[in-house]
Scaffold this motif. Structure first.
Motif, short mmCIF file in Angstrom:
data_model
loop_
_atom_site.label_atom_id
_atom_site.label_comp_id
_atom_site.label_asym_id
_atom_site.label_seq_id
_atom_site.Cartn_x
_atom_site.Cartn_y
_atom_site.Cartn_z
N GLN A 76 16.06 33.19 32.68
CA GLN A 76 16.50 34.90 31.75
C GLN A 76 15.69 35.21 30.82
OE1 GLN A 76 21.10 35.80 32.48
NE2 GLN A 76 20.12 36.86 33.97
N LYS A 77 16.60 34.47 29.85
CA LYS A 77 16.57 35.27 28.94
C LYS A 77 14.63 34.67 27.55
CE LYS A 77 20.32 32.86 26.14
NZ LYS A 77 20.60 31.40 25.48
N TYR A 78 14.51 33.80 28.62
CA TYR A 78 13.02 34.10 28.34
C TYR A 78 12.03 34.63 28.94
CZ TYR A 78 7.68 32.26 29.44
OH TYR A 78 6.52 32.66 29.91
N TYR A 79 12.84 35.39 30.06
CA TYR A 79 11.84 36.83 30.54
C TYR A 79 12.30 38.41 29.58
CZ TYR A 79 9.32 34.60 34.17
OH TYR A 79 8.34 33.58 34.65
N ARG A 80 13.37 37.55 29.43
CA ARG A 80 13.60 38.69 28.38
C ARG A 80 12.95 39.46 27.62
NH1 ARG A 80 19.83 37.53 27.13
NH2 ARG A 80 20.14 38.19 30.16
N ASN A 81 12.85 38.30 26.89
CA ASN A 81 11.70 38.28 25.66
C ASN A 81 10.67 39.03 26.06
OD1 ASN A 81 12.00 37.56 23.01
ND2 ASN A 81 12.70 34.81 23.30
N ALA A 278 16.49 21.67 27.68
CA ALA A 278 17.01 22.13 26.33
C ALA A 278 15.15 22.75 25.34
CB ALA A 278 16.55 20.03 26.20
N LEU A 279 13.94 22.43 26.69
CA LEU A 279 12.45 22.90 26.55
C LEU A 279 13.30 24.69 26.28
CD1 LEU A 279 10.55 20.88 28.90
CD2 LEU A 279 10.30 20.66 26.31
N TYR A 280 13.55 24.94 26.97
CA TYR A 280 13.62 26.26 26.86
C TYR A 280 14.08 27.22 25.69
CZ TYR A 280 11.19 28.15 31.69
OH TYR A 280 10.22 27.79 32.33
N GLU A 281 15.27 25.99 24.85
CA GLU A 281 16.11 26.99 23.87
C GLU A 281 14.93 26.13 22.90
OE1 GLU A 281 20.80 25.23 25.73
OE2 GLU A 281 18.87 23.92 24.22
N ILE A 282 13.60 25.82 23.07
CA ILE A 282 13.44 25.66 22.09
C ILE A 282 12.59 27.07 21.66
CG2 ILE A 282 11.44 24.72 20.59
CD1 ILE A 282 11.43 22.81 22.96
N ASP A 283 12.44 27.01 20.04
CA ASP A 283 12.58 28.57 19.30
C ASP A 283 10.96 28.72 20.10
OD1 ASP A 283 12.45 30.89 17.24
OD2 ASP A 283 10.73 30.42 16.64
#
Ligand SMILES: Cc1ncc(COP(=O)(O)O)c(C=O)c1O
Length: 399
Positions: A76-81, A278-283
């Motif tokens: 969800q955060k990745y898409y919000r970005n 953990a992958l999606y948490e990477i910068d």
């Protein structure tokens, strides 16, 4: 005892069709550079393995059928970005993009329904189309104009009362196309006017080179009820073996049934979801060198191919594939010959004959798909082998 007609009609993927020849070549001591598969050699980020090492549950339980909440929140955060807002129930985790595709097609198509898709297209879609008896209606595109879509009226001609959806991968496997805004707008218009779903396979979203931008179909607000996005970590994080993907859609009715299908297979792999979180948490800066690396490889491939006599390809703009026209009558015969008979210092290359990426009979016979998933030195060597192979093959068989 007979097996079902459904499985008996399944064809071997063009990417794997030549595997027996490759196995034989390896047995005979040859080294093969694999330009036939989309298996990147980029290392999977260590965060993936660390997260799994740190997983301390005593029992490896089924996870929630919809996927781990933490993973869905990260997506969800990745898409919000990307400027796209999805609620958690609009994101369901699947076993790779492959299951996302299968579940989507099961939910939208009855036997005999038709799907519109630009050809050449990712050949593995055929396994799902064939299993579900979906009739493929190809939208013809050509390397001469970089595989861009034809005029709206050409596409509209292909629509019948049985057409249910338009599907495409963007950036594209096997062509490396990146659709322009006006092309996507045209698809949006066609889908609106003809009440069609749009299945947008965006698993290569990060890999775009040059000026273009990855436009997600999710950006078309007015299409939100018709849009289904297929996504996956396989290529994004070079984690093909992790088998984690997702389906994203704002169509609540559709997602209700996708969820039922997710429940029918109980759970996606728990540990893979832990690693994927953990992958999606990477910068996001992670993607910069990775993309640069692919761009470098793309440039090597294009430059080297452009120098070869009789070889034609349009510069790939995204993903890590290219459809390449070779100066031979049958690319498949040439690919087999490369494995069986040819080598340079006991090394050869494996390519995917492109015919299997087309639906229209007779197309792609003198084309191959090349994946630029190998590091630069290996890619350069592969190109030298291909050049030498073409010269020898033509002097032997196509003078
Ligand atoms: C266009 C496209 N979509 C979907 C997939 C499925 O990938 P996975 O099931 O590994 O997520 C692939 C894999 O190569 C692909 O090329």
């Amino acid at each position: 005892m007979e097996l079902s007609k459904r499985v008996l009609q399944l064809k071997t993927s063009p990417v794997r069709k030549l595997v027996p020849y490759a196995e034989e070549a390896i047995k005979n001591g040859k080294k093969i550079y694999h330009l036939n598969i989309g298996q990147p050699d980029i290392e999977t980020p260590v965060e993936f393995y660390d997260a799994i090492k740190n997983f301390k549950d005593k029992t490896l339980e089924y996870a929630h059928s919809a996927g781990l909440v933490q993973l869905r929140e990260e997506i969800q955060k990745y898409y919000r970005n990307l400027g796209l807002n999805y609620s958690l129930d609009e994101i369901l985790i699947t076993v790779g993009g492959s299951e996302a595709l299968y579940f989507t097609l099961i939910s939208l198509f009855d036997e005999g329904d038709e799907i519109l898709i630009p050809e050449p297209y990712y050949a593995n879609y055929n396994s799902f189309y064939d299993l579900l008896n979906i009739k493929v209606v190809p939208i013809k595109t050509s390397g001469d104009n970089g595989f861009h879509l034809p005029e709206k009226s050409e596409i509209e001609k292909l629509i019948t009362p049985k057409t249910r959806a338009i599907m495409f991968s963007n950036p594209g496997n096997p062509t490396g196309i990146v659709y322009r805004k006006d092309e996507l707008e045209m698809i949006n218009e066609i889908s609106k006017e003809n009440n069609l779903f749009v299945i947008s396979d965006e698993v290569y979203r990060e890999f775009i080179y040059g000026e273009n931008r990855a436009i997600s179909f999710g950006e078309f607000e007015d299409a939100k009820d018709r849009t289904i996005i297929i996504d996956s970590i396989s290529k994004r994080y070079s984690a093909c073996g992790a088998r984690i993907g997702c389906i994203i859609s704002k169509n609540k009715e559709f997602m209700k049934y996708i969820y039922k299908l997710c429940q029918s297979r109980l759970s996606a792999p728990t540990l893979d979801m832990v690693g994927a979180t953990a992958l999606y948490e990477i910068d996001n800066s992670y993607f910069i060198p990775v993309k640069e690396e692919y761009e470098k490889r793309r440039n090597i491939l294009f430059q080297e191919l452009s120098k070869m006599e009789g070889v034609k390809c349009s510069e790939p703009e995204g993903a890590f594939y290219s459809i390449v026209k070779l100066p031979v009558k049958s690319a498949e015969t040439f690919c087999i010959w490369l494995l069986e008979k040819f080598h340079v210092n006991n090394e050869t290359v494996m390519l995917a004959p492109a015919e299997g990426f087309y639906k229209t009979e007779g197309l792609g016979k003198n084309e191959v798909r090349i994946s630029y998933v190998l590091k630069s030195e290996d890619l350069i060597k592969s190109m030298e082998i291909l050049r030498a192979g073409l010269i020898e093959y033509r002097s032997l068989f196509e003078k």
